[in-house]
Design an enzyme around this catalytic site. Structure first.
Site, PDB file in Angstrom:
ATOM      1  N   GLU A 119       0.831  -1.217   0.000  1.00  0.00           N
ATOM      2  CA  GLU A 119       0.000   0.000   0.000  1.00  0.00           C
ATOM      3  C   GLU A 119       0.856   1.253   0.000  1.00  0.00           C
ATOM      4  OE1 GLU A 119      -2.593   1.727  -0.147  1.00  0.00           O
ATOM      5  OE2 GLU A 119      -4.355   0.448   0.017  1.00  0.00           O
ATOM      6  N   ARG A 124      -7.215   0.467  13.421  1.00  0.00           N
ATOM      7  CA  ARG A 124      -5.883   0.848  12.933  1.00  0.00           C
ATOM      8  C   ARG A 124      -6.055   1.918  11.858  1.00  0.00           C
ATOM      9  NH1 ARG A 124      -5.187  -0.860   7.709  1.00  0.00           N
ATOM     10  NH2 ARG A 124      -5.890  -2.936   7.057  1.00  0.00           N
ATOM     11  N   GLU A 135      -9.631  -5.924   9.953  1.00  0.00           N
ATOM     12  CA  GLU A 135     -10.453  -6.819   9.138  1.00  0.00           C
ATOM     13  C   GLU A 135     -10.468  -8.246   9.698  1.00  0.00           C
ATOM     14  OE1 GLU A 135     -10.042  -5.200   4.653  1.00  0.00           O
ATOM     15  OE2 GLU A 135      -8.158  -5.599   5.661  1.00  0.00           O
ATOM     16  N   ASP A 159      -9.816   1.719  -3.965  1.00  0.00           N
ATOM     17  CA  ASP A 159      -8.773   1.658  -2.938  1.00  0.00           C
ATOM     18  C   ASP A 159      -7.937   2.941  -2.995  1.00  0.00           C
ATOM     19  OD1 ASP A 159      -6.818   0.756  -1.100  1.00  0.00           O
ATOM     20  OD2 ASP A 159      -7.065  -1.313  -1.716  1.00  0.00           O
TER      21      ASP A 159
END
Length: 299
Positions: A18, A101, A121, A204
């Site tokens: 990411e 988070r 998640e 995303d």
């Protein structure tokens, strides 16, 4: 159209790669592996990846004006000194939510660090909803909360005239715009500018090009799409050889290369055997557009 070329420049097998950001001083692409708890740096000169391990999920990285980087780590904003591998906490958020988070983050044109949170998640894109918030870290290390009730705080960027802030809450399947006040960092007047189609899956990470168009990585959609924020139309789709494309940025000498991160969390053996480059870092050339250099955090 020049011919588009896609290559996997680092097959690191990131669990959730990411937050790619180009570090011009180092001629390198910096990114994170969230669940792998690592900040990584791929050198365009040596073609090697260096990584620094963290004590918590590290979800975004940004340049810092004074040198090195700022990161979001667990529910903390922190600084990272690369050579010394030294992490220093700046501020803590969501203290009342131990299951939260940070997720994606980016620095605005005035040097403020925007980042949002989410619940951990259970499996990819499955989580307790409405637990996240969007925050800004100012250069004096003060933190402001903009809003809460966020599912998965994700892609963000600013228009070329700095009057619009673009933002993605992934499970809304929408790219949103806000009016933006560069002087104060305040946002308002939220509206949707693009809703994703079924095959595009989950929006995303995101970045902007020098023509003011947005590029959005589509998680589980295996693509990046180019959008016109004025008309709300999709202009282009670039498909990648992996499904879990997570984020994108421009880099290289003249910011004409696009870098795309990807993930492998949630993929079984059979899926991974079909997509051995899942979790890799990809470089796309020949798009015919350039990106905007990243802004460094002013603090």
């Amino acid at each position: 159209m020049s011919s588009i070329k896609i290559e996997c420049v680092a097959n690191e097998g990131s669990r959730i790669g990411e937050s790619p950001v180009w570090d011009e001083k180092e001629s390198a692409l910096v990114f994170v592996d969230i669940t792998g708890k690592k900040v990584c740096r791929w050198s365009s000169v040596t073609k090697q990846v260096q990584a620094i391990s963290m004590d918590a999920p590290v979800s975004s990285v940004a340049l810092r004006k004074s040198r090195d980087y700022v990161i979001t780590l667990g529910t903390r904003f922190a600084t990272l000194k690369w050579k010394e591998k030294l992490v220093t906490t700046i501020a803590h958020v969501d203290k009342d939510k131990p299951n939260n988070r940070f997720n994606d983050g980016k620095v605005d044109p005035a040097g403020r660090y925007f980042a949002g949170t989410m619940a951990e998640e259970i499996r990819p894109a499955v989580l307790e909803r409405h637990q996240g918030s969007l925050y800004t870290l100012f250069s004096d290390f003060a933190v402001v909360k903009h809003f809460d009730q966020v599912d998965i705080s994700n892609g963000l960027d600013w228009s070329l005239d700095h009057k619009t802030f673009f933002y993605i809450d992934s499970l809304s399947y929408s790219v949103d715009a806000f009016d933006y006040d560069l002087q104060t960092g305040k946002i308002g007047n939220r509206r949707s500018i693009y809703r994703l189609e079924k095959e595009e899956s989950i929006p995303d990470g995101m970045c902007i090009d020098t023509e003011g168009k947005l590029w959005v990585a589509c998680y589980d959609g295996g693509r990046v799409i180019r959008l016109d924020p004025e008309t709300g139309k999709r202009l282009q789709t670039v498909k990648l050889p992996v499904d879990k494309t997570t984020s994108c940025c421009f880099g290289g000498k003249d910011y004409s290369e696009m870098y795309v991160t990807s993930a492998r969390d949630g993929m079984d053996k059979e899926w991974l055997s079909r997509q051995p480059q899942a979790g890799g870092l990809f470089k796309i050339t020949g798009l015919g557009v350039k990106g905007v250099p990243p802004y460094p955090f002013a603090g």
